[in-house]
Design a protein around this motif. Structure first.
Motif, mmCIF file in Angstrom:
data_model
loop_
_atom_site.group_PDB
_atom_site.id
_atom_site.type_symbol
_atom_site.label_atom_id
_atom_site.label_comp_id
_atom_site.label_asym_id
_atom_site.label_seq_id
_atom_site.Cartn_x
_atom_site.Cartn_y
_atom_site.Cartn_z
ATOM 1 N N TYR A 124 0.695 -0.873 -0.019
ATOM 2 C CA TYR A 124 0.870 0.086 -0.250
ATOM 3 C C TYR A 124 0.778 1.092 -0.036
ATOM 4 O O TYR A 124 2.157 1.151 0.368
ATOM 5 N N LYS A 125 0.364 2.511 -0.068
ATOM 6 C CA LYS A 125 0.612 2.954 -0.230
ATOM 7 C C LYS A 125 0.165 4.376 0.332
ATOM 8 O O LYS A 125 -0.844 4.501 0.569
ATOM 9 N N VAL A 126 0.759 6.274 0.945
ATOM 10 C CA VAL A 126 0.461 6.814 2.040
ATOM 11 C C VAL A 126 0.559 8.274 1.559
ATOM 12 O O VAL A 126 1.615 7.999 1.462
ATOM 13 N N TYR A 127 0.148 8.642 1.007
ATOM 14 C CA TYR A 127 0.229 10.141 0.076
ATOM 15 C C TYR A 127 0.243 10.974 1.717
ATOM 16 O O TYR A 127 -1.419 11.096 2.623
ATOM 17 N N THR A 128 0.889 11.694 1.838
ATOM 18 C CA THR A 128 0.442 13.022 2.709
ATOM 19 C C THR A 128 1.087 13.985 1.903
ATOM 20 O O THR A 128 1.790 14.827 1.257
ATOM 21 N N ILE A 129 -0.490 15.007 2.393
ATOM 22 C CA ILE A 129 -0.656 16.335 1.011
ATOM 23 C C ILE A 129 -0.520 17.702 2.523
ATOM 24 O O ILE A 129 -0.675 17.660 3.420
ATOM 25 N N GLU A 130 1.114 17.742 1.843
ATOM 26 C CA GLU A 130 1.234 19.522 2.665
ATOM 27 C C GLU A 130 0.432 20.660 1.900
ATOM 28 O O GLU A 130 -0.111 21.024 1.070
ATOM 29 N N VAL A 131 -0.492 21.249 3.346
ATOM 30 C CA VAL A 131 -1.205 22.122 3.446
ATOM 31 C C VAL A 131 -1.147 23.319 4.257
ATOM 32 O O VAL A 131 -0.300 23.118 5.225
ATOM 33 N N VAL A 132 -1.227 24.459 3.224
ATOM 34 C CA VAL A 132 -1.340 25.513 4.812
ATOM 35 C C VAL A 132 -2.384 26.938 4.764
ATOM 36 O O VAL A 132 -2.683 26.827 3.636
ATOM 37 N N VAL A 157 -3.081 12.860 5.665
ATOM 38 C CA VAL A 157 -2.703 12.260 4.986
ATOM 39 C C VAL A 157 -3.340 11.234 4.910
ATOM 40 O O VAL A 157 -4.411 10.911 5.512
ATOM 41 N N VAL A 158 -3.336 10.446 3.465
ATOM 42 C CA VAL A 158 -4.604 10.056 2.984
ATOM 43 C C VAL A 158 -3.916 8.542 2.644
ATOM 44 O O VAL A 158 -3.295 8.735 1.828
ATOM 45 N N ARG A 159 -4.673 7.137 3.019
ATOM 46 C CA ARG A 159 -4.801 5.698 2.137
ATOM 47 C C ARG A 159 -5.563 5.662 1.422
ATOM 48 O O ARG A 159 -6.859 5.637 1.888
ATOM 49 N N TYR A 160 -5.241 4.844 0.290
ATOM 50 C CA TYR A 160 -6.365 4.607 -0.292
ATOM 51 C C TYR A 160 -5.868 3.524 -1.283
ATOM 52 O O TYR A 160 -5.009 3.733 -2.649
ATOM 53 N N ASP A 161 -6.577 2.307 -1.301
ATOM 54 C CA ASP A 161 -6.035 0.676 -2.050
ATOM 55 C C ASP A 161 -6.825 0.365 -2.906
ATOM 56 O O ASP A 161 -6.293 -0.543 -3.710
ATOM 57 N N GLU A 162 -8.161 0.717 -3.341
ATOM 58 C CA GLU A 162 -8.676 0.433 -4.095
ATOM 59 C C GLU A 162 -8.530 -0.015 -5.363
ATOM 60 O O GLU A 162 -8.419 -0.056 -6.938
ATOM 61 N N GLU A 163 -7.683 1.262 -6.096
ATOM 62 C CA GLU A 163 -7.273 2.104 -7.627
ATOM 63 C C GLU A 163 -6.886 2.814 -7.474
ATOM 64 O O GLU A 163 -5.614 3.859 -6.142
ATOM 65 N N PRO A 164 -5.846 3.670 -8.319
ATOM 66 C CA PRO A 164 -4.432 4.860 -8.360
ATOM 67 C C PRO A 164 -5.486 5.743 -7.898
ATOM 68 O O PRO A 164 -6.469 5.969 -8.288
ATOM 69 N N LEU A 165 -4.560 6.489 -6.893
ATOM 70 C CA LEU A 165 -5.151 8.316 -6.503
ATOM 71 C C LEU A 165 -4.938 9.084 -7.545
ATOM 72 O O LEU A 165 -4.735 9.885 -8.221
ATOM 73 N N GLN A 166 -6.137 9.449 -8.034
ATOM 74 C CA GLN A 166 -5.918 10.720 -9.140
ATOM 75 C C GLN A 166 -6.366 11.693 -8.409
ATOM 76 O O GLN A 166 -6.150 13.005 -9.366
#
Length: 180
Positions: free
Chosen positions: A50-58, A144-153
């Motif tokens: 799996y992958k975990v994405y971290t989007i930096e927000v300001v 922080v987002v994890r989504y395993d079902e399909e590529p994150l778009q």
């Protein structure tokens, strides 16, 4: 009679001015986007499951921002979503599994607000004064987002700003040919 016409004209001008101010405020609010996505980091677990994405927000406004919900790929619920805050550290929020920086705290989206972005000088002052202080100061924020079902778009962040709900769609960081 002449005096009545003058008062009527004044009331009409004040009314027109009030309508213009309201319209300008509405246009400004709809165009204002205080939640900025500044970057993305991706953590892949050691076995590649799996992958975990971290989007930096300001937060570029003077008011706090409260995240209401986060969805992915056209309103689907992610497997995991958290707000990350780095306290008293110049490091950005990054999920790195067991190696996540101890200064970064991951929490439920509703546990904290995203405060206004600090200036570089304010951050330097805070970091320099932390030697003897027990007070924790939030410096950097990330979703922080994890989504395993399909590529994150796409990641859609619904948030409250000045009492109203706004929507931020984040797409620019994702490679549309990527696999989860």
């Amino acid at each position: 009679m002449k005096r009545l016409k003058g008062i009527s004209r004044l009331v009409a001008m004040i009314g027109a001015l009030a309508v213009m101010v309201v319209i300008a405020a509405i246009i400004w609010y709809h165009r204002a986007d205080p939640l900025i996505d500044n970057g993305l980091t991706v953590y892949t677990d050691p076995v590649g499951n799996y992958k975990v994405y971290t989007i930096e927000v300001v937060n570029r406004s003077e008011s706090d921002i409260d995240i209401q919900s986060v969805t992915v790929n056209s309103e689907k619920m992610p497997n995991r979503v958290q707000l990350g805050i780095t306290y008293d550290s110049g490091r950005l929020v990054q999920f790195l599994g067991d190696q996540t920086d101890p200064a970064t705290k991951l929490m439920d989206l509703h546990d904290a607000s995203i405060r206004s972005q600090l200036s570089d000088q304010e951050i330097r002052t805070i970091l320099a004064s932390k030697v003897n202080s027990n007070k924790q100061t939030p410096i950097h924020y990330g979703v922080v987002v994890r989504y395993d079902e399909e590529p994150l778009q796409e990641v859609t962040i619904r948030y409250t700003y000045l009492g109203f709900t706004k929507v931020k769609r984040v797409t620019k960081w994702f490679d549309f040919g990527e696999t989860p």
